[in-house]
Each structure stands twice: as C-alpha cells, then as structure tokens.
Design an enzyme around this catalytic site. Structure first.
Site, PDB file in Angstrom:
ATOM      1  N   GLU A  50       7.266 -10.540   3.172  1.00 53.87           N
ATOM      2  CA  GLU A  50       6.718  -9.703   2.119  1.00 53.87           C
ATOM      3  C   GLU A  50       7.757  -8.696   1.618  1.00 53.87           C
ATOM      4  O   GLU A  50       7.918  -8.480   0.419  1.00 53.87           O
ATOM      5  CB  GLU A  50       5.477  -8.946   2.613  1.00 53.87           C
ATOM      6  CG  GLU A  50       4.324  -9.843   3.032  1.00 53.87           C
ATOM      7  CD  GLU A  50       4.341 -10.127   4.527  1.00 53.87           C
ATOM      8  OE1 GLU A  50       5.417 -10.494   5.056  1.00 53.87           O
ATOM      9  OE2 GLU A  50       3.285  -9.971   5.170  1.00 53.87           O
ATOM     10  N   CYS A  62       1.970  -7.027   8.130  1.00 56.81           N
ATOM     11  CA  CYS A  62       2.094  -6.019   9.170  1.00 56.81           C
ATOM     12  C   CYS A  62       2.021  -4.618   8.556  1.00 56.81           C
ATOM     13  O   CYS A  62       2.021  -4.448   7.336  1.00 56.81           O
ATOM     14  CB  CYS A  62       3.407  -6.199   9.921  1.00 56.81           C
ATOM     15  SG  CYS A  62       4.875  -5.681   8.990  1.00 56.81           S
TER      16      CYS A  62
END
Length: 388
Positions: free
Chosen positions: A311, A342
């Site tokens: 990401e 996360c």
C-alpha cells in the site's frame, strides 16, 4: 381546517426570477397571504430560477465518472455531475446512484432530468436556506408566514414518492414530542414529528410530479409553530446513528462495484512482490483524482524493519509522480479472505484524505471501507496544533 391552494406560474426559464414568478402566480390566483400560511416551493423551480440548469454536452466526464457510469448504467456526463454534487457515493442499482450530500441521502445527488429541457439536467438549489429566506422576506407583505423548499423521495422498500423538506424559514421544521404521553399514558421516548416533511407531502398531492405546472402551494390552517429565528436546515443525524444506514453499512461491507480496474491493477502488482522471507505476496493500487492508477507490491528485507508494504509503495509512487488527491486504494493478498492494511499503512492513507479502501481475497471476494473507518479519530496535520 387544512386548505391547500396551488400556485401556477407558467414555464420558468433558467435564470428567471422565481420569486417574482411566485408573486405573479399568487396574484393571478387571487390568493392573499394570511398569518400562519405556509408556502411550499419545489426545489427544481428554485434551482431553475438560480440558473442551475446544465447542458450535459458541456460536461467532460473524468475517468472515475466513466467507470461508474458503466457500472450503474448512467450517462458519463451525468455521472460526472453526480460526483461533483455529492459528498459520498454509497452504491447504486442500474439507473440510480445513491449518494450522501449535506448529510442527506439523495438519488443521483439530486441531479434531475425531470422538468428540464432535453439534453439538460437540473441540479439542487445552491443554498436552500437562503432561497427560503428570500421568498419569505419578499412575499410576506407584513404577515407572518413560513416557507419550505421541498423535494420528493422514496422510502426504503416502499413504492412511490413522498415529500421531504430541504430547508425552511419562518416555521419550526420538527416538533419534539418526547415526554408527551400516548393513549395509555405511557411517555413517548423517541417520537419527533417531521412537520416540514409532512407539509411537503401534503403539498405534493396538489403540485404533482409531472406537467401539472404547479411549482408551489399555499397551505392554510396547518398546526405549525412559527419562528422568527431565521432560515433553518432540516435537522439530520449522522449515518452511523441512522437506523437504516447504521445497520446496512456494516464495517467492512461487501464490495458493490466501481473499482474493478483498480482491483485488477492490485492483483497484477501482487505478481511483482519481493517476499523471499514470508512468501506472502501483496499487491496494491491507488486511484488518484487525475484518473491515473499507480501500483505497488510489498518489498521485504533481511532486516525486517527495512521492508515496506504494498500500500505504501503504491502511494509513494503516486506522490513521486506529483499526485496528492487519492480517490481509492485496492489491496490484494494471497489469502482466500480479504486482508486489511496494517496500522502504518492506514496512517499513510489518512494523510491523503478519506479514500475508499477495497480489500480483495485470492478467491475474488472483496470488502470495502473508508480510510476513516479503518482509522477513526486519526492523527492528522490538523492535530499537530492539538486535536479536539
């Protein structure tokens, strides 16, 4: 006794003074306003007077609008207007997109083909409160009246339209009945009467939805409470407190479409992951306001702290290309169920705004959330001087 008088004005041209048209309509109908009269005016009539009539051929759709138009079977130019007019798109069905705008649910963000010339659409009034205030000020002529700008809506799982108020001036829009007692003497705990909405519904029995040519009515004898506190928006509640949205909009919720190309890019990026230690490959892709998509994959390192998630790779690539507006991010892992970003990735997402986040499993299942739902009460730039 409740009485409703229709006001015919003839066809209003875009930019024509709608207040003056109402004044003429009242005079031609022989209606002299009295104390406690309530005027209900169609939102499309007000918007037309404000010149909020748009030619679709003058609109250039963005990449996102084109993708959504294909998903929901909409005209791309109209879809572009829906994006511009809405605060959030919740989903849709063929032909209709459900949106949030100014705290209310609107089909197609209020972009309306009805009562517009061919090839044109009418947007919602730019400021319904200001419109209600102007109508009341210029038409009251020494008497105490109320004004409501009204629209029509459908209720969940019900066929047919009912009235809904966008703004009002001169009346209290809702009546708090909590504390009163029912027929058996039990205290009412949650009842709040939607006075303005109910009056718009009554008005629509006369105004209609088609070629009736009655854009406004005068309601006389309604049990309303007048107010001189100025124009008022209709009170609303946050989506998470709404009985319908709060239940149906579970977190995370099933993916309903619009980001298929973004998902494919994330899956493609997964094949480029460098994961010799965990053997767990992840791909991500971010859609920017420019319409461009940037991809990233996780990169591991013998020193585990030096690794970076897919990401953040995707977002960093977009930032390096000069992008600052992120619309959505998709992340695809190799588990059958969708994986979630996360904590560090969530923090980086929220740095660039409240984007959509699509999480994809290897079997094709996908879930969707907003970045703010993944990281509520996030630390942002505004918090550096002290979060509220």
């Amino acid at each position: 006794m409740l009485e409703i008088f229709g006001i015919k004005t003839g066809l209003l041209k875009p930019g024509e003074d709608h207040v003056e048209a109402l004044r003429r309509g009242l005079a031609e109908a022989g209606i002299r306003l009295r104390d406690k009269d309530v005027i209900v005016v169609s939102e499309s009539f007000v918007a037309t007077g404000e010149g909020r009539v748009v030619s679709l051929k003058d609109i250039t759709p963005s990449a996102r609008a084109i993708a959504l138009a294909s998903r929901y079977e909409k005209d791309p130019a109209e879809m572009e207007l829906i994006l511009r007019e809405s605060d959030e798109i919740l989903g849709g069905i063929p032909g209709v997109v459900l949106t949030l705008k100014d705290g209310f649910l609107y089909p197609n963000a209020g972009v309306d083909h009805s009562n517009a010339p061919p090839g044109y659409v009418v947007l919602l009034p730019s400021d319904p409160k200001r419109a209600a205030s102007r109508i009341r000020t210029e038409l009251s002529n020494g008497v105490r009246i109320g004004v409501i700008i009204g629209d029509s809506r459908t209720h969940p799982l019900r066929l047919g339209c009912v009235g809904v108020a966008l703004a009002c001036d001169g009346i209290i829009p809702v009546e708090d009945a909590r504390g009163r007692r029912d027929l058996y003497g039990k205290p009412l705990r949650i009842t709040v009467k939607a006075v303005a909405d109910n009056l718009v519904s009554a008005a629509q029995l006369v105004m209609g939805e088609g070629d009736e040519g009655i854009p406004a009515v005068v309601i006389r004898g309604a049990p309303v409470e007048l107010s001189d506190s100025g124009p008022a928006a209709i009170p609303n509640i946050p989506p998470h407190e709404c009985m319908y949205i709060g239940v149906l909009r579970s977190i995370p919720r099933p993916y309903t479409g619009e980001y298929d190309d973004l998902i494919k890019s994330a899956i493609d990026a997964r094949d480029q992951a460098y994961a010799p230690y965990s053997k767990f490959r992840v791909g991500a892709a971010v859609l920017c306001g420019s319409g461009k998509i940037y991809k990233g994959a996780n990169v591991e390192n013998a020193s585990s702290g030096a690794g970076i998630c897919a990401e953040r790779v995707a977002m960093a690539t977009a930032v390096a290309a000069g992008e600052r507006e992120f619309v959505a991010l998709a992340v695809a892992g190799e588990l059958s169920k969708p994986i979630t970003p996360c904590g560090i990735c969530r923090q980086m997402m929220i740095e660039f705004g409240d984007m959509d986040v699509v999480m994809v499993g290897s079997n094709g299942d996908a879930l969707m959330v907003r970045a703010s739902e993944l990281l509520p009460d996030a630390f942002t730039l505004s918090c550096r001087s002290g979060c509220p």
